[in-house]
Design a protein around this motif. Sequence first.
Motif, PDB file in Angstrom:
ATOM      1  N   VAL A 110       0.613  -1.149  -0.011  1.00 22.05           N
ATOM      2  CA  VAL A 110      -0.167   0.011  -0.217  1.00 22.05           C
ATOM      3  C   VAL A 110       0.949   1.338   0.179  1.00 22.05           C
ATOM      4  N   ASN A 111       0.750   2.063  -1.054  1.00 20.92           N
ATOM      5  CA  ASN A 111       1.707   3.370  -1.330  1.00 20.92           C
ATOM      6  C   ASN A 111       3.204   2.995  -0.994  1.00 20.92           C
ATOM      7  N   ASN A 112       3.587   2.019  -1.460  1.00 20.37           N
ATOM      8  CA  ASN A 112       5.099   1.605  -1.218  1.00 20.37           C
ATOM      9  C   ASN A 112       5.474   1.543   0.164  1.00 20.37           C
ATOM     10  N   MET A 113       4.505   1.425   1.181  1.00 18.14           N
ATOM     11  CA  MET A 113       5.013   1.421   2.612  1.00 18.14           C
ATOM     12  C   MET A 113       6.038   0.177   2.794  1.00 18.14           C
TER      13      MET A 113
END
Length: 133
Positions: A110-113
């Motif tokens: 998710v969002n490159n987390m």
Amino acid sequence: KYVILGLRGGLYDPDDLSWAIDQGITIISTDKFYEIGIKETLKIINNVLANTPTYFTFDIDGIDPAYAPGTGTPEVGGINVREAQMIIRDLCDLNFIGADVVEVSPPFDVNNMTSLVGATIAFEILCTMTKTN
């Protein structure tokens, strides 16, 4: 010599870990980690692995999925990123011979987390490895 830190999740039987423990594997579950704290955990790890060539595998699903959701086996109740950094940084006296970061799964991220956390953990490990004796 083998240390597992951060094991959590449901076990199918109370004796699930008995074989590993009988083989001499040191297991510090997440529950135990929070019970004894970082300092005592690090003492155990450093004592078990002192003077031993050590390969360090960091499984990203040891981090709570609130911080690293992009993994194949997300399990709530893990450690946070800051705790992971503190642990890694304190292992600088170990004789690391190699390391990896596993289980980062970009399709689940998710969002490159998780990618950011994985890269940060890899960086921390590499910096720690350069400080070893």
